[in-house]
Design a protein around this motif. Structure first.
Motif, PDB file in Angstrom:
ATOM      1  N   UNK A 246       4.247 -30.826  24.703  1.00 36.62           N
ATOM      2  CA  UNK A 246       5.077 -30.436  23.526  1.00 36.62           C
ATOM      3  C   UNK A 246       5.255 -31.297  22.827  1.00 36.62           C
ATOM      4  N   UNK A 247       5.735 -32.576  23.076  1.00 33.46           N
ATOM      5  CA  UNK A 247       5.989 -33.600  22.084  1.00 33.46           C
ATOM      6  C   UNK A 247       4.753 -34.186  21.256  1.00 33.46           C
ATOM      7  N   UNK A 248       3.703 -34.242  21.718  1.00 36.57           N
ATOM      8  CA  UNK A 248       2.436 -34.734  20.943  1.00 36.57           C
ATOM      9  C   UNK A 248       1.735 -33.487  20.342  1.00 36.57           C
ATOM     10  N   UNK A 249       2.155 -32.483  20.601  1.00 34.71           N
ATOM     11  CA  UNK A 249       1.493 -31.054  19.929  1.00 34.71           C
ATOM     12  C   UNK A 249       2.428 -31.170  18.624  1.00 34.71           C
ATOM     13  N   UNK A 250       3.713 -31.341  18.709  1.00 40.78           N
ATOM     14  CA  UNK A 250       4.708 -31.374  17.786  1.00 40.78           C
ATOM     15  C   UNK A 250       4.187 -32.527  16.678  1.00 40.78           C
ATOM     16  N   UNK A 251       3.734 -33.562  17.075  1.00 44.69           N
ATOM     17  CA  UNK A 251       3.567 -34.742  16.377  1.00 44.69           C
ATOM     18  C   UNK A 251       2.376 -34.408  15.578  1.00 44.69           C
ATOM     19  N   UNK A 252       1.325 -33.876  16.319  1.00 44.16           N
ATOM     20  CA  UNK A 252       0.026 -33.643  15.447  1.00 44.16           C
ATOM     21  C   UNK A 252       0.073 -32.346  14.606  1.00 44.16           C
ATOM     22  N   UNK A 276      11.398 -30.055  13.427  1.00 43.88           N
ATOM     23  CA  UNK A 276      11.837 -30.980  14.652  1.00 43.88           C
ATOM     24  C   UNK A 276      11.999 -32.524  14.266  1.00 43.88           C
ATOM     25  N   UNK A 277      12.949 -33.227  14.530  1.00 46.89           N
ATOM     26  CA  UNK A 277      12.915 -34.661  14.421  1.00 46.89           C
ATOM     27  C   UNK A 277      12.526 -35.189  15.658  1.00 46.89           C
ATOM     28  N   UNK A 278      11.224 -35.779  15.530  1.00 46.98           N
ATOM     29  CA  UNK A 278      10.384 -35.735  16.875  1.00 46.98           C
ATOM     30  C   UNK A 278      10.999 -37.301  17.390  1.00 46.98           C
ATOM     31  N   UNK A 279      11.626 -38.195  16.691  1.00 46.68           N
ATOM     32  CA  UNK A 279      12.249 -39.471  17.170  1.00 46.68           C
ATOM     33  C   UNK A 279      13.139 -39.131  17.965  1.00 46.68           C
ATOM     34  N   UNK A 280      13.976 -38.196  17.914  1.00 46.28           N
ATOM     35  CA  UNK A 280      15.305 -37.730  18.514  1.00 46.28           C
ATOM     36  C   UNK A 280      14.921 -37.336  19.886  1.00 46.28           C
ATOM     37  N   UNK A 281      13.796 -36.339  19.740  1.00 48.49           N
ATOM     38  CA  UNK A 281      13.304 -35.723  20.987  1.00 48.49           C
ATOM     39  C   UNK A 281      12.688 -36.709  22.043  1.00 48.49           C
ATOM     40  N   UNK A 282      11.901 -37.669  21.210  1.00 48.71           N
ATOM     41  CA  UNK A 282      11.412 -38.616  22.429  1.00 48.71           C
ATOM     42  C   UNK A 282      12.505 -39.501  22.968  1.00 48.71           C
ATOM     43  N   UNK A 283      13.588 -39.770  22.160  1.00 54.20           N
ATOM     44  CA  UNK A 283      14.661 -40.669  22.804  1.00 54.20           C
ATOM     45  C   UNK A 283      15.508 -39.783  24.005  1.00 54.20           C
ATOM     46  N   UNK A 284      15.691 -38.471  23.675  1.00 51.39           N
ATOM     47  CA  UNK A 284      16.126 -37.659  24.496  1.00 51.39           C
ATOM     48  C   UNK A 284      15.427 -37.452  25.847  1.00 51.39           C
ATOM     49  N   UNK A 285      13.975 -37.163  25.905  1.00 52.81           N
ATOM     50  CA  UNK A 285      13.346 -36.431  26.954  1.00 52.81           C
ATOM     51  C   UNK A 285      12.545 -37.876  27.499  1.00 52.81           C
ATOM     52  N   UNK A 286      12.024 -38.994  26.758  1.00 53.84           N
ATOM     53  CA  UNK A 286      11.107 -39.896  27.304  1.00 53.84           C
ATOM     54  C   UNK A 286      11.997 -41.065  27.718  1.00 53.84           C
TER      55      UNK A 286
END
Length: 450
Positions: A246-252, A276-286
């Protein structure tokens, strides 16, 4: 759906009898066999050779005990599985899943799907899948290491670079692959490409982390362009899940001009009308490995809603289900159609129920099935195998270009097969037939005893 072919009905009845109560596996088999109706009519040689009778039965199914010691010194016991389903076109290839839902049915369903998915990539890989009902959530690094080492102590007897090459899946990322690879190397005293998804310092491939999500968008982009002269540009996108895919589908999708407005986890979903602010999602999930609800606390204007299934009520042009099997049902598909969705492509394995798929197809929604749309991960795993074999690493750009080419080719193979067999645009049928025929012809060439 009833079978028109008496032969296929007989095959499916046999699968039901041999695998009672295995709902996920039976669902996957029925979908493929239904698609093969025109193939059976056109290729009586496959019927005579019993190719379909054989392809629905794994060549080997391994179940074993995994004993490990937790941080309190208590012995814990889990079940491990590996389905080595079909090696007609290459060594078994497929991920390892660590999740409480893992059972024989789930592993067989995933392994069966993997046969056709791997075939569609054009790379020489057979189909397999494995995992355990171990739950990594809430476990310490030490507990996960001890589990992975115990798991690999048994699994190593059955795998190898030219036999069976596992990879990651739900619950298995770089940390888990590292622990398993270290144990394999320790036990076998050899450094080979026996696992993919490895770290870059010990044989991993650039772009592997991004591959499934990127590949999903490359497939969807080609589907939009060729079937409707459309693109991601200016489209509202809903993506379920918030893991790697989901994260990298969001990015692409964002890079291709779309606006992703929602993500989810097993507890609920977030909606951000601004994108979606992907940087925030990556911090939370990764980094923090926290729940997606944290997003709403950190991004003004966003919303969090309990209950992950509600995500399909959000109005969107493109829906990419990337969480887990059967997460999107017929009623939810109706909601998406009512809200104007034009394309759905599956990032998870079999996330749409048969009822949902029927709704999309009846309403003219472009639909990319998982075995085609999410093949980017295993395609790049195959590229990692190639790099390991020649002791060489390609650049990120080189791998990404190869991935894009593979996903475009998968779309066209699926579309062309749907057209050839009288159901133009039915990519479920097309992907199943295109993936099947390559494996079937290889099985024919290798003899009935195979």
């Amino acid at each position: 759906m009833a079978f028109k072919s008496e032969y296929l009905a007989k095959v499916y009845a046999s699968v039901e009898k041999r695998n009672p109560g295995e709902a996920e596996f039976l669902q996957a088999v029925k979908e493929v066999l239904t698609s093969l109706e025109p193939v059976v009519a056109a290729r009586p040689d496959l019927v005579k050779a019993g190719v379909i009778d054989r392809i629905v039965e794994p060549e080997r199914f391994i179940q074993f005990r995994v004993s490990w010691v937790d941080d309190n010194g208590n012995v814990q016991v889990n079940r491990g599985f590996r389905a080595q389903f079909n090696s007609a076109i290459g060594p078994y290839k497929g991920g390892l899943r660590l999740h409480p839902s893992v059972c024989a049915s789930v592993i067989k369903f995933l392994g069966f799907e993997q046969i056709f998915k791997n075939s569609l990539t054009g790379l020489p890989m057979g189909g397999g899948k494995g995992g355990s009902d171990f739950d990594p959530k809430g476990k310490s690094d030490g507990e996960i290491m001890r589990f992975c080492q115990s798991f690999m102590t048994e699994l190593c007897k059955h795998i190898g670079a030219d036999t069976d090459v596992p990879a990651g899946d739900i619950g298995v990322g770089g940390r888990e692959i590292g622990f398993m690879f270290g144990q394999y190397k320790r036990l076998r005293n050899e450094f080979t490409g026996v696992l993919t998804g490895k770290g870059l310092t010990y044989g991993g491939s650039l772009a592997r982390t991004e591959a499934t999500g990127y590949g999903l968008c490359y497939f969807t982009s080609e589907m939009l362009k060729c079937m409707k002269n459309e693109s991601f540009k200016g489209k509202t996108v809903v993506i379920s899940g918030s893991g790697n895919v989901a994260i990298y589908a969001t990015q692409k999708a964002t890079e291709l001009g779309g606006k992703v407005v929602a993500l989810s986890d097993s507890n609920g979903y977030i909606y951000d009308k601004n994108g979606i602010n992907l940087d925030v999602v990556k911090q939370i999930k990764e980094v923090e490995r926290a729940r997606i609800s944290e997003y709403a606390k950190r991004v003004p204007g966003s919303e969090y809603h309990e209950g992950c299934r509600g995500i399909w009520s959000i109005k969107c042009d493109i829906a990419l289900p990337c969480a887990t099997q059967n997460e999107l049902n017929g009623d939810e598909a109706q909601m998406l159609v009512k809200n104007g969705v034009i394309a759905v492509a599956e990032g998870a394995n079999m996330p749409s129920t048969p009822e949902a798929v029927e709704v999309f197809q009846k309403n003219g929604v472009m639909f990319g099935p998982a075995k085609a749309a999410n093949a980017g991960g295993v395609a790049t795993s195959g590229l990692e195998m190639s790099q390991n074999s020649i002791r060489y690493s390609w650049t990120f750009e080189e791998v990404d270009k190869k991935l894009n080419d593979i996903m475009v080719n998968i779309f066209h193979s699926s579309y062309d097969a749907s057209k050839k067999f009288g159901s133009e645009g039915d990519l479920v049928m097309g992907a199943n037939i295109a993936g099947f025929l390559k494996v079937a012809d290889a099985m024919l060439a290798q003899g009935i005893a195979y």
